[in-house]
Motif scaffolding. Structure first.
Motif, mmCIF file in Angstrom:
data_model
loop_
_atom_site.group_PDB
_atom_site.id
_atom_site.type_symbol
_atom_site.label_atom_id
_atom_site.label_comp_id
_atom_site.label_asym_id
_atom_site.label_seq_id
_atom_site.Cartn_x
_atom_site.Cartn_y
_atom_site.Cartn_z
ATOM 1 N N VAL A 162 86.602 93.725 36.778
ATOM 2 C CA VAL A 162 85.724 92.931 35.903
ATOM 3 C C VAL A 162 86.371 91.567 35.625
ATOM 4 O O VAL A 162 87.554 91.483 35.296
ATOM 5 N N ASP A 163 85.570 90.521 35.773
ATOM 6 C CA ASP A 163 86.009 89.145 35.496
ATOM 7 C C ASP A 163 85.741 88.899 34.004
ATOM 8 O O ASP A 163 84.628 88.543 33.617
ATOM 9 N N ALA A 164 86.762 89.150 33.179
ATOM 10 C CA ALA A 164 86.567 89.125 31.719
ATOM 11 C C ALA A 164 87.053 87.800 31.157
ATOM 12 O O ALA A 164 88.230 87.463 31.282
ATOM 13 N N ARG A 165 86.140 87.043 30.529
ATOM 14 C CA ARG A 165 86.487 85.693 30.075
ATOM 15 C C ARG A 165 86.283 85.530 28.570
ATOM 16 O O ARG A 165 85.194 85.776 28.066
ATOM 17 N N GLU A 166 87.333 85.082 27.900
ATOM 18 C CA GLU A 166 87.245 84.774 26.467
ATOM 19 C C GLU A 166 86.966 83.282 26.297
ATOM 20 O O GLU A 166 87.098 82.503 27.240
ATOM 21 N N HIS A 167 86.627 82.894 25.060
ATOM 22 C CA HIS A 167 86.364 81.485 24.729
ATOM 23 C C HIS A 167 85.382 80.859 25.721
ATOM 24 O O HIS A 167 85.515 79.711 26.114
ATOM 25 N N THR A 168 84.444 81.665 26.140
ATOM 26 C CA THR A 168 83.453 81.270 27.146
ATOM 27 C C THR A 168 82.073 81.579 26.570
ATOM 28 O O THR A 168 81.701 82.743 26.456
ATOM 29 N N GLU A 169 81.365 80.528 26.189
ATOM 30 C CA GLU A 169 80.117 80.720 25.444
ATOM 31 C C GLU A 169 78.899 80.551 26.342
ATOM 32 O O GLU A 169 78.755 79.511 26.999
ATOM 33 N N VAL A 170 78.065 81.531 26.355
ATOM 34 C CA VAL A 170 76.813 81.408 27.107
ATOM 35 C C VAL A 170 75.915 80.419 26.377
ATOM 36 O O VAL A 170 75.705 80.535 25.161
ATOM 37 N N VAL A 171 75.399 79.427 27.130
ATOM 38 C CA VAL A 171 74.588 78.378 26.485
ATOM 39 C C VAL A 171 73.167 78.295 27.054
ATOM 40 O O VAL A 171 72.339 77.562 26.526
ATOM 41 N N GLY A 172 72.873 79.035 28.113
ATOM 42 C CA GLY A 172 71.511 78.988 28.641
ATOM 43 C C GLY A 172 71.379 79.774 29.937
ATOM 44 O O GLY A 172 72.357 80.333 30.456
ATOM 45 N N PHE A 173 70.135 79.810 30.418
ATOM 46 C CA PHE A 173 69.838 80.538 31.658
ATOM 47 C C PHE A 173 68.911 79.704 32.517
ATOM 48 O O PHE A 173 68.211 78.820 32.023
ATOM 49 N N GLU A 174 68.884 80.021 33.814
ATOM 50 C CA GLU A 174 67.784 79.562 34.658
ATOM 51 C C GLU A 174 66.983 80.790 35.026
ATOM 52 O O GLU A 174 67.555 81.858 35.308
ATOM 53 N N ARG A 175 65.662 80.635 34.986
ATOM 54 C CA ARG A 175 64.776 81.779 35.162
ATOM 55 C C ARG A 175 63.770 81.485 36.245
ATOM 56 O O ARG A 175 63.271 80.363 36.337
ATOM 57 N N GLU A 176 63.489 82.464 37.081
ATOM 58 C CA GLU A 176 62.367 82.344 38.035
ATOM 59 C C GLU A 176 61.394 83.443 37.703
ATOM 60 O O GLU A 176 61.721 84.630 37.858
ATOM 61 N N GLY A 177 60.220 83.073 37.215
ATOM 62 C CA GLY A 177 59.259 84.094 36.773
ATOM 63 C C GLY A 177 59.880 84.939 35.672
ATOM 64 O O GLY A 177 60.376 84.400 34.676
ATOM 65 N N ASN A 178 59.891 86.239 35.890
ATOM 66 C CA ASN A 178 60.421 87.142 34.861
ATOM 67 C C ASN A 178 61.855 87.556 35.124
ATOM 68 O O ASN A 178 62.303 88.586 34.607
ATOM 69 N N ALA A 179 62.556 86.795 35.943
ATOM 70 C CA ALA A 179 63.935 87.176 36.263
ATOM 71 C C ALA A 179 64.901 86.032 35.954
ATOM 72 O O ALA A 179 64.596 84.856 36.198
ATOM 73 N N ILE A 180 66.059 86.390 35.431
ATOM 74 C CA ILE A 180 67.135 85.413 35.221
ATOM 75 C C ILE A 180 67.864 85.264 36.557
ATOM 76 O O ILE A 180 68.250 86.269 37.161
ATOM 77 N N THR A 181 68.063 84.022 36.979
ATOM 78 C CA THR A 181 68.785 83.824 38.240
ATOM 79 C C THR A 181 70.204 83.317 38.005
ATOM 80 O O THR A 181 71.115 83.586 38.790
ATOM 81 N N THR A 182 70.386 82.575 36.890
ATOM 82 C CA THR A 182 71.669 81.904 36.666
ATOM 83 C C THR A 182 72.025 81.942 35.186
ATOM 84 O O THR A 182 71.153 81.775 34.329
ATOM 85 N N VAL A 183 73.304 82.161 34.891
ATOM 86 C CA VAL A 183 73.797 82.080 33.512
ATOM 87 C C VAL A 183 74.631 80.811 33.411
ATOM 88 O O VAL A 183 75.486 80.554 34.263
ATOM 89 N N PHE A 185 77.350 78.700 31.128
ATOM 90 C CA PHE A 185 78.304 78.913 30.039
ATOM 91 C C PHE A 185 79.266 77.740 29.913
ATOM 92 O O PHE A 185 79.491 76.988 30.867
ATOM 93 N N ARG A 186 79.798 77.616 28.686
ATOM 94 C CA ARG A 186 80.719 76.522 28.391
ATOM 95 C C ARG A 186 82.132 77.089 28.284
ATOM 96 O O ARG A 186 82.378 78.034 27.537
ATOM 97 N N TYR A 187 83.039 76.498 29.055
ATOM 98 C CA TYR A 187 84.460 76.876 28.948
ATOM 99 C C TYR A 187 85.280 75.598 28.932
ATOM 100 O O TYR A 187 85.114 74.751 29.821
ATOM 101 N N ASN A 188 86.109 75.462 27.922
ATOM 102 C CA ASN A 188 86.980 74.286 27.853
ATOM 103 C C ASN A 188 86.189 72.974 27.897
ATOM 104 O O ASN A 188 86.594 72.033 28.575
ATOM 105 N N GLY A 189 85.019 72.954 27.257
ATOM 106 C CA GLY A 189 84.218 71.737 27.193
ATOM 107 C C GLY A 189 83.357 71.485 28.420
ATOM 108 O O GLY A 189 82.558 70.557 28.432
ATOM 109 N N ARG A 190 83.524 72.299 29.457
ATOM 110 C CA ARG A 190 82.737 72.076 30.691
ATOM 111 C C ARG A 190 81.656 73.145 30.829
ATOM 112 O O ARG A 190 81.870 74.303 30.503
#
Ligand code: FAD
Length: 388
Positions: A162-183, A185-190
């Motif tokens: 598992v790729d476990a990341r702290e201090h990594t905030e989910v900020v949005g998604f990209e969606r196609e129809g009823n499916a999420i394609t992309t997450v 997230f913000r890490y270290n300001g990027r």
């Protein structure tokens, strides 16, 4: 193999990441702060199957069976102890209600029984038996260390890739129809992006914000953060109050002796709606109120020093049952655990991982009962008893 993003590094997210990896999935686990920093590291350690409805009793019966094997499976001492839960009745009506609950629990194999105050005193020598008529006692209920449990799951999860990341905030998604394609997230300001096949929202008190990012109504799963607090005494001799002891009619007040250091943890239903999702400041009214109950349950506690007080969130749905299931084609939720997310985690993690990976689960989890769309339909369940 699918790529699955788990949002939230509390016990539910970490344990589900582990279970998904066990099933061979590729998992990225995203936590905006540090692992356990939400409700999990603030919890009172309690684990019980003494619920008052079939769905929660059956789920917790399975969860306790998982807890019983967890130290062996995770190869770690998580200080799981089956020291019981003792609910105390203060009126004849409550004794009758206890009997009805016990009957239901026994029907599903939970060995709760009604006990008299002599037996209660043997179980918890510190107890003042005078105000109470009878107890509902399940010796298989218990407690575990939330810090050690989360880290044991995390260590094993990382071991499984598992790729476990702290201090990594989910900020949005990209969606196609009823499916999420992309997450996103913000890490270290990027801002970074990861393509995914499925997403689990395990953000508990923050879950409505994540739902909104996925294009759903923020209130689709209405979860409100209530500040729930605890105080802890200096260490006492072990064996004084090992079970969780609670007279529900005293504002759900409870005491439980820490399984390691012997301090007595004291809680009560003296709650405040959180002013914000950063509002974890302890309050003086709680300190006064909880100690008033605690010394009535166990009078010697009036001589014990209080060494800590802290607050966290009970993330509550309107019926105090969590929301678990699918929200979009590949977007799932397990959130809103009120006072029972720690105890449910082994069963919930297994069930959610199996649902996401295989579309169905062997766990006796009543998906209809916990359906996240029930609030929109106005179908509330019987309120789950909330305390830890
Ligand atoms: P959390 O531990 O709250 O984890 C959610 C995580 O999501 C947080 O770490 C948060 O930082 C993260 N997050 C939020 N937004 C984002 C984002 N945008 N990106 C990335 N990460 C994000 N339960 C019991 O079973 N027994 C008990 O005895 C008990 N006692 C309790 C006593 C107290 C005082 C409190 C406060 C709770 C108690 N509970 C108890 C409840 C229990 O602690 C919770 O139900 C449980 O910890 C919930 O776990 P979780 O993983 O769902 O949520």
């Amino acid at each position: 193999m699918s790529k699955i993003a788990v949002i939230g590094g509390g016990i539910i997210g970490v344990a589900t990441a582990y279970e998904l990896a066990k099933l061979g999935e590729e998992v990225i686990l995203l936590e905006k702060n540090y692992f356990g920093s939400g409700s999990t590291f603030r919890c009172a350690t309690g684990i019980r199957a003494q619920f008052t409805d079939e769905a929660n009793i059956r789920l917790m019966k399975h969860s306790v069976e998982r807890w019983e094997k967890l130290e062996e499976e995770l190869e770690s001492d998580i200080v799981f102890r089956q020291t019981g839960y003792l609910f105390l009745a203060t009126s004849e009506e409550e004794v009758e209600a206890f009997k009805a609950n016990i009957k239901l629990q026994n029907k599903f194999g939970v060995p709760t029984r009604l006990i008299d105050m002599d037996e209660a005193k043997e179980i918890a020598p510190i107890l003042n038996t005078e105000p109470f008529l009878a107890g509902a006692w399940n010796p298989k209920d218990g407690k575990a260390n939330p810090f050690k449990t989360l880290f044991a799951y995390l260590f094993r999860a990382k071991g499984l890739g598992v790729d476990a990341r702290e201090h990594t905030e989910v900020v949005g998604f990209e969606r196609e129809g009823n499916a999420i394609t992309t997450v996103k997230f913000r890490y270290n300001g990027r801002i970074e992006r990861v393509r995914v096949d499925a997403v689990l929202n395990a953000a508990n008190a923050w879950a409505p914000l994540i739902n909104e990012m996925a294009g759903l109504k923020r209130n689709l799963v209405p979860i409100t953060a209530y500040k729930h607090q605890l105080v802890k005494t200096e260490p006492l001799e072990p064996g004084q109050a090992e079970p969780l002891i609670c007279p529900p009619s005293w504002n759900d007040a409870y005491i439980i002796q820490d399984g390691e250091d012997g301090g007595i943890i004291c809680g009560a239903g003296i709650e405040h709606k959180a002013r914000s999702l950063n509002d974890v400041e302890p309050t003086y009214d709680f300190l006064r109120g909880v100690l008033d109950y605690a010394v009535r349950i166990a009078p010697p506690l009036r001589y014990a020093h209080i060494v800590r007080q802290w607050a966290g969130f009970y993330a509550k749905t309107p019926d105090s049952n969590p929301a678990m299931g699918k929200l979009l084609d590949n977007f799932y939720i397990a959130a809103g655990f009120s006072g029972h997310g720690f105890m449910m985690a082994p069963a919930v993690a297994q069930a959610m991982a199996e649902l996401i990976s295989k579309g169905r689960s062997k766990v006796p989890l009543d998906w209809e009962w916990y359906d996240p769309y029930r609030f929109e339909r106005g179908e509330l369940r019987t309120s789950a008893f909330q305390i830890g």
